[in-house]
Design a protein around this motif. Structure first.
Motif, mmCIF file in Angstrom:
data_model
loop_
_atom_site.group_PDB
_atom_site.id
_atom_site.type_symbol
_atom_site.label_atom_id
_atom_site.label_comp_id
_atom_site.label_asym_id
_atom_site.label_seq_id
_atom_site.Cartn_x
_atom_site.Cartn_y
_atom_site.Cartn_z
ATOM 1 N N LEU A 1 2.641 -4.948 -19.744
ATOM 2 C CA LEU A 1 1.230 -4.603 -19.830
ATOM 3 C C LEU A 1 0.849 -4.342 -21.277
ATOM 4 N N GLY A 2 -0.393 -4.663 -21.598
ATOM 5 C CA GLY A 2 -0.868 -4.412 -22.945
ATOM 6 C C GLY A 2 -2.367 -4.499 -23.019
ATOM 7 N N GLY A 3 -2.885 -4.306 -24.247
ATOM 8 C CA GLY A 3 -4.313 -4.401 -24.446
ATOM 9 C C GLY A 3 -4.955 -3.061 -24.710
ATOM 10 N N LEU A 4 -6.253 -3.117 -25.002
ATOM 11 C CA LEU A 4 -6.997 -1.925 -25.357
ATOM 12 C C LEU A 4 -6.987 -0.887 -24.244
ATOM 13 N N VAL A 5 -7.122 -1.325 -22.990
ATOM 14 C CA VAL A 5 -7.260 -0.388 -21.878
ATOM 15 C C VAL A 5 -5.941 0.305 -21.563
ATOM 16 N N LEU A 6 -4.855 -0.467 -21.514
ATOM 17 C CA LEU A 6 -3.576 0.079 -21.072
ATOM 18 C C LEU A 6 -2.671 0.471 -22.228
ATOM 19 N N GLY A 7 -2.981 0.030 -23.455
ATOM 20 C CA GLY A 7 -2.090 0.276 -24.564
ATOM 21 C C GLY A 7 -0.914 -0.673 -24.544
ATOM 22 N N ASN A 8 -0.256 -0.805 -25.648
ATOM 23 C CA ASN A 8 0.899 -1.695 -25.752
ATOM 24 C C ASN A 8 2.174 -0.892 -25.549
ATOM 25 N N ALA A 9 2.892 -1.255 -24.513
ATOM 26 C CA ALA A 9 4.122 -0.554 -24.179
ATOM 27 C C ALA A 9 5.235 -1.569 -23.990
ATOM 28 N N PRO A 10 6.484 -1.179 -24.227
ATOM 29 C CA PRO A 10 7.586 -2.126 -24.024
ATOM 30 C C PRO A 10 7.690 -2.516 -22.552
ATOM 31 N N PRO A 11 8.257 -3.680 -22.280
ATOM 32 C CA PRO A 11 8.423 -4.104 -20.885
ATOM 33 C C PRO A 11 9.253 -3.094 -20.093
ATOM 34 N N VAL A 12 8.919 -2.989 -18.826
ATOM 35 C CA VAL A 12 9.636 -2.103 -17.917
ATOM 36 C C VAL A 12 10.180 -2.944 -16.772
ATOM 37 N N SER A 13 11.464 -2.799 -16.480
ATOM 38 C CA SER A 13 12.086 -3.500 -15.359
ATOM 39 C C SER A 13 12.656 -2.474 -14.396
ATOM 40 N N ASP A 14 12.625 -2.814 -13.129
ATOM 41 C CA ASP A 14 13.123 -1.880 -12.131
ATOM 42 C C ASP A 14 13.598 -2.666 -10.913
ATOM 43 N N THR A 15 14.460 -2.041 -10.148
ATOM 44 C CA THR A 15 14.942 -2.628 -8.890
ATOM 45 C C THR A 15 14.797 -1.593 -7.794
ATOM 46 N N ALA A 16 14.787 -2.086 -6.574
ATOM 47 C CA ALA A 16 14.706 -1.190 -5.417
ATOM 48 C C ALA A 16 15.320 -1.907 -4.225
ATOM 49 N N SER A 17 15.856 -1.133 -3.320
ATOM 50 C CA SER A 17 16.394 -1.693 -2.079
ATOM 51 C C SER A 17 16.182 -0.681 -0.971
ATOM 52 N N GLU A 18 16.102 -1.187 0.231
ATOM 53 C CA GLU A 18 15.936 -0.306 1.377
ATOM 54 C C GLU A 18 16.420 -1.020 2.629
ATOM 55 N N SER A 19 16.779 -0.239 3.617
ATOM 56 C CA SER A 19 17.176 -0.752 4.922
ATOM 57 C C SER A 19 16.282 -0.102 5.972
ATOM 58 N N VAL A 20 15.793 -0.914 6.866
ATOM 59 C CA VAL A 20 14.844 -0.435 7.866
ATOM 60 C C VAL A 20 15.253 -0.972 9.239
ATOM 61 N N THR A 21 15.222 -0.111 10.231
ATOM 62 C CA THR A 21 15.484 -0.513 11.610
ATOM 63 C C THR A 21 14.203 -0.332 12.423
ATOM 64 N N THR A 22 13.814 -1.389 13.095
ATOM 65 C CA THR A 22 12.662 -1.314 13.999
ATOM 66 C C THR A 22 13.134 -1.633 15.416
ATOM 67 N N TRP A 23 12.379 -1.158 16.387
ATOM 68 C CA TRP A 23 12.798 -1.367 17.778
ATOM 69 C C TRP A 23 11.561 -1.446 18.671
ATOM 70 N N SER A 24 11.777 -1.916 19.863
ATOM 71 C CA SER A 24 10.707 -1.948 20.864
ATOM 72 C C SER A 24 11.324 -1.871 22.252
ATOM 73 N N ILE A 25 10.566 -1.349 23.172
ATOM 74 C CA ILE A 25 10.953 -1.339 24.578
ATOM 75 C C ILE A 25 9.697 -1.548 25.404
ATOM 76 N N SER A 26 9.794 -2.408 26.389
ATOM 77 C CA SER A 26 8.634 -2.701 27.218
ATOM 78 C C SER A 26 9.079 -2.922 28.655
ATOM 79 N N SER A 27 8.122 -2.798 29.551
ATOM 80 C CA SER A 27 8.388 -3.031 30.964
ATOM 81 C C SER A 27 7.133 -3.604 31.598
ATOM 82 N N ARG A 28 7.330 -4.462 32.591
ATOM 83 C CA ARG A 28 6.177 -5.003 33.315
ATOM 84 C C ARG A 28 6.449 -4.952 34.823
ATOM 85 N N PHE A 29 5.364 -4.725 35.523
ATOM 86 C CA PHE A 29 5.425 -4.681 36.978
ATOM 87 C C PHE A 29 4.380 -5.639 37.514
#
Length: 877
Positions: free
Chosen positions: A597-625
């Motif tokens: 990012l850079g410019g008058l509004v945000l200012g000039n800053a060195p590049p920033v790098s980052d990583t992220a990871s996550e694990s998510v479990t989703t489930w469902s249960i249904s029934s019909r009659f």
């Protein structure tokens, strides 16, 4: 005389014997054990087991799924069970031949799915002992059956039944009314007949679906069941057949650019409400839009072409469109190619009075598709496809509201204005063009494996390139004052490039068994770039390029998203009327992100790098009659999530945001009654949404970062149905009540967000009524007239806050009418959308200075499309 008498007696005797033989064949009791499967497969099994030739036109049963049968019965009873509710009848012509034909009611031209095969194409498929009869014999039998159906139709006075639709919402072919979830299917042919070509137009046919436009096709945010399109990551999933399209990560800004395909090659659009996390994964926590396309058919040649011309009130030139499709069998019953193309030019209807540009919001949407179907073995099917879709808009449909005032509603201060420059006029210093190019390739292989297993591999690669330019004069036009220069103009450009690879492999057991199961693995790899730049110009449109004024803002946000997932579900049929299904999905994603990012509004800053990871479990249960074959009660509990990830490095922002998650409770009733002539589906839901990813605006730079802002709920009721009181007349209706409120803010969330308020983009009330009537005009023609009315309640445009400015879209009601004439081979349709030329201004955003947020120069809004009158035609052969 004696010879004539002998011939007559012999004929009568032979006819009697044939009838007796037919009766005996029909009354022989056999054990049938048939799963739920394509109707053609079940007919083949009945024919083989009962030693019958069952003759039918392939298009008559195309896409239909048969119910399971596991009992002792006659062939006649089995066929009756298989064909119940399909609008198809069967008749024994002799002791070994049965012909299928449409009932008199289903011959209503408005319900015909395809034209009869033309000469040179295989006219009728025969199943059972003889495999396939000679063409001449088959056509003779078919013609005899059609003659009988016409004769019976002339005597029949009872009303026609509703058409049954088969969907693949749960990755199995099922009758729509059998799916234990809230799903709406919208036929592509219906959209073409109504002259609808944008996702925003489709919303009237699905309760709980709200689309907030961005000014042109391809710019839209979608909401289902109150799960608002807040934050940059999409809360809605998008699929084309078996593979996803669109970003899962945050920095491709998927929430603003919903998948918007033309309907000409569309078989149906499936709208799945509620979280779909166990079968469809990331980004589908609010629901799913699934575009199901027409596949190549190796059994028959067909071709189709059409066109359209339309004119908008307050518009300029005529809008027009052309389209064509052809299906060519390359190897009979094994290999076929389908090709289609379309080109639609939109007429403009808004003016830019600042630039003197009349009807500036013209645009074009065009593209094509190739699909190849190959069946090298009876047990293997391969579908290859490519789609090329181009959207190019010259300007947004923008209207400027001024004479600003405020009013208070429920203790919240809201901003509103009037269109003093003209009902369809804006005053931007720049046109605001938009373009989006989508290239999509897919390969799906289905293997009917031993032990009644089905193995499916679905692969896709896609690329979406998006360019958008906005007029930001109100935000940055005062920046030159900082250098003792007069105020000027400013524009802001965003360039996105998303590449996505997906692979899914799943295996499913046969339907209709005591225990049914499905298991699979999924992988996706995304790479996206996000380039942003704001510029400043003087009043002669000369760019100011000297520091410190240039650049005002420049940014690059490249990112990657990689996900691995495993999923599965098991259905246990406890009795013939009661079953229970449980599903689970485990997903792990890894993301990389770089900020420059850079410019008058945000200012000039060195590049920033980052990583992220996550694990998510989703489930469902249904029934019909199942109360009966025509009524079902279901209950479902399901969870969903939207991936979090690294955050931009701005003042006040946390380094990363977590996934937001939800749990949904749903109870529904699906019913068909009055001998299949009426349908009513009702569902109630209660959704608890946690850790909502919300864009928080930093007023110091007029820029935004993400935060897990708080919690919300969405509760409501939806209903949809249709009714055919008499043959040819179809009435349709849907309605939704959705109360979606922000309930709690997490500590230290900036922005002054208000709790207890309706989430943005979610109308509390919405609904639609539609009526269509078709009647014959002589022996070869039919006519159709129809009308529809839809209501959308008022909705907040942004998440309401104490900092403001807050805006709210008004409620509105629209009416549409249509009429057409068809011969079966050709169709001509006249349509009028927004027949009363209703005015309403939507998606309102305040034109606010970035240097001094207290300065508000007006409101930019998007008007409802004015009255559009059009004529379309389609020819098939």
């Amino acid at each position: 005389m004696r010879g004539t008498l002998q011939f007559t007696l012999a004929s009568a005797l032979s006819t009697t014997l044939i009838c007796m033989a037919s009766l005996a064949q029909a009354e022989a009791r056999l054990r049938f054990d048939l799963p739920s499967q394509p109707l053609a497969d079940s007919l083949r099994s009945v024919g083989s087991q009962a030693n019958l030739n069952i003759l039918f036109d392939p298009p008559l049963i195309s896409g239909r799924v048969a119910p399971p049968i596991d009992e002792v019965m006659t062939a006649d009873e089995a066929l009756t069970r298989l064909l119940r509710g399909t609008g198809i009848k069967h008749e024994f012509l002799n002791e070994a031949t049965v012909v299928l034909a449409p009932t008199a009611a289903s011959r209503d031209p408005s319900r015909q799915k395809q034209d009869p095969p033309k000469s040179g194409a295989p006219a009728v498929t025969a199943t059972g002992q003889g495999d396939r009869l000679r063409i001449a014999q088959v056509e003779q039998a078919r013609d005899a059956a059609e003659h009988r159906a016409r004769a019976q139709g002339a005597l029949a006075q009872e009303a026609a039944g509703l058409e049954e639709i088969v969907v693949t919402a749960q990755k199995r072919a099922e009758r729509l009314q059998e799916v234990p979830a809230s799903v709406t299917a919208i036929k592509g042919e219906a959209l073409s007949e109504l002259g609808l070509s944008q996702l925003a137009d489709y919303a009237q046919y699905a309760p709980g679906l709200a689309v907030q436009g961005g000014g042109s096709p391809g710019q839209a945010s979608v909401t289902l069941r109150g799960i608002a399109a807040v934050g940059p990551g999409s809360v809605i999933g998008y699929y084309i057949d078996d593979t996803p399209l669109g970003a899962s990560g945050n920095y491709a800004v998927a929430t603003l650019f919903a998948l918007d395909l033309m309907p000409y090659d569309l078989d149906r659009l499936e709208v799945l409400r509620g979280p779909q996390g166990t079968l469809y994964g990331a980004g589908a926590m609010g629901g799913l839009l699934k575009y199901v396309l027409k596949q190549a058919d190796p059994t028959a040649f067909s071709a189709q072409f059409g066109g359209e011309a339309s004119s908008a009130d307050h518009g300029g030139r005529i809008g027009y469109a052309g389209r064509a499709a052809v299906n060519v069998p390359l190897i009979a019953d094994q290999l076929a190619l389908r090709a289609s193309l379309y080109d639609k030019h939109y007429q403009g209807y808004t003016d830019n009075v600042f630039l003197g540009a009349a009807n500036s919001n013209t645009g074009r949407q065009y593209g094509g598709r190739l699909a190849l179907t190959w069946e090298p073995l009876a047990s293997v099917r391969v579908n290859l496809g490519g789609i090329w879709n181009r959207i190019a808009s010259d300007d947004n449909a923008a209207v400027t509201l001024d004479q600003l005032s405020t009013y208070t509603d429920d203790a919240v201060e809201l901003l509103r204005g009037e269109p003093t420059l003209g009902e369809m006029a804006g005053a931007n210093a720049f046109l605001q063009p938009f373009s989006k190019n989508v290239d999509y390739y897919s390969a799906t292989v289905v293997w009917d494996a031993p032990r009644e297993l089905t193995v499916t591999s679905a692969t896709s690669w896609s690329r979406a390139i998006t360019h958008r330019l906005q007029d930001t004069t109100s935000s940055y036009g005062l920046v030159p004052v900082l250098a003792d220069l007069p105020p000027g103009y400013s524009d802001y450009r965003v360039d996105l490039d998303l590449k996505k690879l997906t692979q899914e492999l799943r295996i499913a057991s046969a339907s209709g068994k005591r225990i049914e199961w499905l298991a699979g693995v999924f992988y996706t790899d995304e790479t996206s770039t996000n380039q942003q730049r704001a510029r400043i110009f003087d009043t002669d449109y000369r760019e100011l390029t000297e520091p410190p004024l240039s650049p005002v803002l420049v940014g690059s946000l490249p990112s990657t998203f990689e996900e691995y997932a495993g999923f599965g579900s098991v259905t246990v049929n406890l009795t013939e009327v009661l079953d229970v299904t449980g599903g689970v999905r485990y997903a792990h994603n890894e993301q990389k992100f770089t900020q420059q990012l850079g410019g008058l509004v945000l200012g000039n800053a060195p590049p920033v790098s980052d990583t992220a990871s996550e694990s998510v479990t989703t489930w469902s249960i249904s029934s019909r009659f199942r109360f009966s074959d025509d009524a079902m009660l279901y209950a479902k509990v399901a969870t969903g999530y939207r991936p979090g990830g690294p955050n931009v490095a701005l003042a006040g922002a946390v380094p990363s945001v977590d996934s937001d998650t939800l749990i949904s409770y749903e109870l529904g009733l699906k019913s068909t009654f009055l001998d299949g002539r009426a349908l009513l589906n009702v569902s109630v839901f209660d959704i608890d949404w946690r850790d909502i990813q919300q864009a928080i605006v930093n007023e110091a730079c007029s820029c935004a970062f993400l935060a897990n802002a708080g919690d919300a709920y969405s509760r409501g009721v939806e209903l949809e149905g249709s009714f055919r009181p008499v043959a040819g007349l179809t009435l349709g209706y849907n309605a939704a009540y959705t109360r979606a409120r922000l309930t709690e803010l997490l500590p230290d969330v900036p922005g002054g967000l208000l709790t207890g308020q309706q989430l943005p983009g979610v109308p509390e009330w919405s609904g639609a009524l539609n009526a269509d009537y078709t009647w014959p005009l002589g022996d070869r023609l039919s006519a159709r007239i129809g009308a529809g009315v839809r209501y959308v309640g008022e909705k907040n445009v942004v998440t309401l806050s104490t900092d403001g400015p807050n805006t709210r879209d008004p409620a509105y009601t629209l009416g549409d009418v249509r009429a057409g004439v068809s011969s079966g081979q050709w169709t001509v349709n006249l349509f009028v959308r927004n027949v009363t030329d209703k005015r309403a201004y939507l998606s309102q955003s305040a034109l606010q200075s970035a240097l001094d947020p207290s300065l508000i120069f007006g409101i930019q809004s998007l008007p409802l499309e004015p009255r559009v009158t059009g004529l379309s035609f389609d020819v098939s052969f």
